[in-house]
Design a protein around this motif. Sequence first.
Motif, mmCIF file in Angstrom:
data_model
loop_
_atom_site.group_PDB
_atom_site.id
_atom_site.type_symbol
_atom_site.label_atom_id
_atom_site.label_comp_id
_atom_site.label_asym_id
_atom_site.label_seq_id
_atom_site.Cartn_x
_atom_site.Cartn_y
_atom_site.Cartn_z
ATOM 1 N N MET A 1 63.056 52.796 68.718
ATOM 2 C CA MET A 1 62.974 54.086 69.421
ATOM 3 C C MET A 1 62.304 55.121 68.525
ATOM 4 S SD MET A 1 63.842 55.708 72.270
ATOM 5 C CE MET A 1 65.215 54.814 73.014
ATOM 6 N N PRO A 2 61.276 55.783 69.012
ATOM 7 C CA PRO A 2 60.612 56.805 68.183
ATOM 8 C C PRO A 2 61.554 57.936 67.793
ATOM 9 C CG PRO A 2 59.322 56.282 70.151
ATOM 10 C CD PRO A 2 60.657 55.635 70.328
ATOM 11 N N LYS A 3 61.282 58.536 66.646
ATOM 12 C CA LYS A 3 62.042 59.687 66.155
ATOM 13 C C LYS A 3 61.133 60.908 66.212
ATOM 14 C CE LYS A 3 62.732 58.133 62.060
ATOM 15 N NZ LYS A 3 63.209 58.038 60.654
ATOM 16 N N PHE A 4 61.558 61.933 66.955
ATOM 17 C CA PHE A 4 60.708 63.092 67.185
ATOM 18 C C PHE A 4 61.226 64.320 66.446
ATOM 19 C CE2 PHE A 4 59.991 60.360 70.834
ATOM 20 C CZ PHE A 4 58.603 60.351 70.915
ATOM 21 N N ALA A 5 60.294 65.081 65.879
ATOM 22 C CA ALA A 5 60.598 66.352 65.218
ATOM 23 C C ALA A 5 59.894 67.472 65.970
ATOM 24 C CB ALA A 5 60.141 66.325 63.767
ATOM 25 N N ALA A 6 60.625 68.528 66.266
ATOM 26 C CA ALA A 6 60.020 69.696 66.907
ATOM 27 C C ALA A 6 59.198 70.471 65.883
ATOM 28 C CB ALA A 6 61.109 70.596 67.490
ATOM 29 N N ASN A 7 57.981 70.832 66.256
ATOM 30 C CA ASN A 7 57.154 71.648 65.375
ATOM 31 C C ASN A 7 57.421 73.117 65.691
ATOM 32 O OD1 ASN A 7 54.757 73.247 64.493
ATOM 33 N ND2 ASN A 7 54.117 71.271 63.703
ATOM 34 N N LEU A 8 58.121 73.791 64.802
ATOM 35 C CA LEU A 8 58.572 75.160 65.066
ATOM 36 C C LEU A 8 57.479 76.207 64.926
ATOM 37 C CD1 LEU A 8 62.126 75.186 63.433
ATOM 38 C CD2 LEU A 8 61.427 74.474 65.728
ATOM 39 N N SER A 9 56.306 75.817 64.451
ATOM 40 C CA SER A 9 55.178 76.740 64.423
ATOM 41 C C SER A 9 54.478 76.818 65.780
ATOM 42 C CB SER A 9 54.164 76.333 63.354
ATOM 43 O OG SER A 9 54.739 76.383 62.071
ATOM 44 N N MET A 10 54.655 75.773 66.610
ATOM 45 C CA MET A 10 53.961 75.715 67.890
ATOM 46 C C MET A 10 54.912 75.679 69.084
ATOM 47 S SD MET A 10 50.709 73.279 66.878
ATOM 48 C CE MET A 10 49.781 73.640 68.351
ATOM 49 N N MET A 11 56.133 75.219 68.875
ATOM 50 C CA MET A 11 57.124 75.160 69.943
ATOM 51 C C MET A 11 58.138 76.293 69.789
ATOM 52 S SD MET A 11 57.812 71.037 69.841
ATOM 53 C CE MET A 11 58.828 70.999 71.330
ATOM 54 N N GLY A 53 72.378 71.288 62.089
ATOM 55 C CA GLY A 53 72.379 69.834 61.975
ATOM 56 C C GLY A 53 70.995 69.225 62.037
ATOM 57 N N LEU A 54 70.039 69.913 61.429
ATOM 58 C CA LEU A 54 68.645 69.484 61.486
ATOM 59 C C LEU A 54 68.157 68.978 60.140
ATOM 60 C CD1 LEU A 54 67.198 72.456 63.553
ATOM 61 C CD2 LEU A 54 67.473 70.112 64.376
ATOM 62 N N GLN A 55 67.191 68.074 60.184
ATOM 63 C CA GLN A 55 66.502 67.603 58.984
ATOM 64 C C GLN A 55 65.084 68.158 58.980
ATOM 65 O OE1 GLN A 55 66.219 63.336 58.589
ATOM 66 N NE2 GLN A 55 64.968 63.445 56.737
ATOM 67 N N GLN A 56 64.671 68.716 57.864
ATOM 68 C CA GLN A 56 63.278 69.124 57.682
ATOM 69 C C GLN A 56 62.482 67.898 57.274
ATOM 70 O OE1 GLN A 56 62.243 72.491 57.957
ATOM 71 N NE2 GLN A 56 60.147 71.718 57.914
ATOM 72 N N ALA A 94 60.331 71.799 48.907
ATOM 73 C CA ALA A 94 60.670 70.458 49.390
ATOM 74 C C ALA A 94 62.008 69.996 48.838
ATOM 75 C CB ALA A 94 59.558 69.476 49.014
ATOM 76 N N ILE A 95 62.258 70.282 47.569
ATOM 77 C CA ILE A 95 63.540 69.910 46.963
ATOM 78 C C ILE A 95 64.671 70.697 47.622
ATOM 79 C CG2 ILE A 95 64.884 69.986 44.841
ATOM 80 C CD1 ILE A 95 62.216 69.490 43.332
ATOM 81 N N ALA A 96 64.468 71.991 47.797
ATOM 82 C CA ALA A 96 65.517 72.842 48.379
ATOM 83 C C ALA A 96 65.821 72.461 49.819
ATOM 84 C CB ALA A 96 65.101 74.303 48.304
ATOM 85 N N LEU A 97 64.800 72.052 50.574
ATOM 86 C CA LEU A 97 64.973 71.718 51.985
ATOM 87 C C LEU A 97 65.223 70.229 52.208
ATOM 88 C CD1 LEU A 97 62.158 73.929 53.584
ATOM 89 C CD2 LEU A 97 64.546 74.505 53.150
#
Length: 258
Positions: A1-11, A53-56, A94-97
């Motif tokens: 099953m694909p894993k989708f991430a919302a792009n918060l710059s465009m959505m 509860g989100l992953q960057q 990247a480390i912080a997030l």
Amino acid sequence: MPKFAANLSMMFTELPFLDRFAAAAAAGFSAVEFLFPYDYPADLLAEKLQQNGLQQVLFNTAPGNVNNGEWGLAAIPGREQEARADIDRALEYAIALKCPNVHVMAGVVPPGEDIARYRETFISNLRYAADAFAPHGIKLMIEALSPPVKPNYLFSSQHQAAELVTAIDRPNVFIQFDFFHAQLVDGNISNLLKSLAGRYAHIQIASVPDRNEPDDGELNYPWLFAQLDKMGYQGWIGCEYKPRGETTAGLGWIKPYL
């Protein structure tokens, strides 16, 4: 099953940026990506991720002076010190997030310039970045951008991206495979999926040619998602598209996958 991430710059752009995290979580996403984090303290963004509860899963190095036509500095001869400062700053974020992937932006080659110099500068800076990020287990992405979207960007084809990954010669450097750009430049996405397998570690999607929700246009996304499953693709798929209207109203296409 694909894993989708919302792009918060465009959505979810109908909301202020910091409110988009909650909106993405409420819509059923477990991960997000965006272009740039640098307008906000890293600890604030980390708090938004944790609260919802989100992953960057992806962001970019800084673009430079966008008003002057810049779109990344890593390929610009004579700007190495600035480019590497941007790389160092991206590593801190990247480390912080706890972000596993960072896209290093190459830059625009002015007409008439020697593109070979820009290419060599990019390779050198990517080796610097790869060596800095590797101890932290973070992958670096390079992305081909289509000429209609970003004229004179260092590279526009997935084949050029693959050649650059080979030249950079670092195990943590991969292609960021954006189906929208790839279809505009290369076409034959299904063949690219197979021929470049193992060389891309992040995918982005949008309809072609309008760059809206991936439920319209010339690409058969359900079929492509099924091919990715058959191939055992384990990376994220970033939803880097411009909603036709209010974001949640256009999310019917993703409901079977969330």
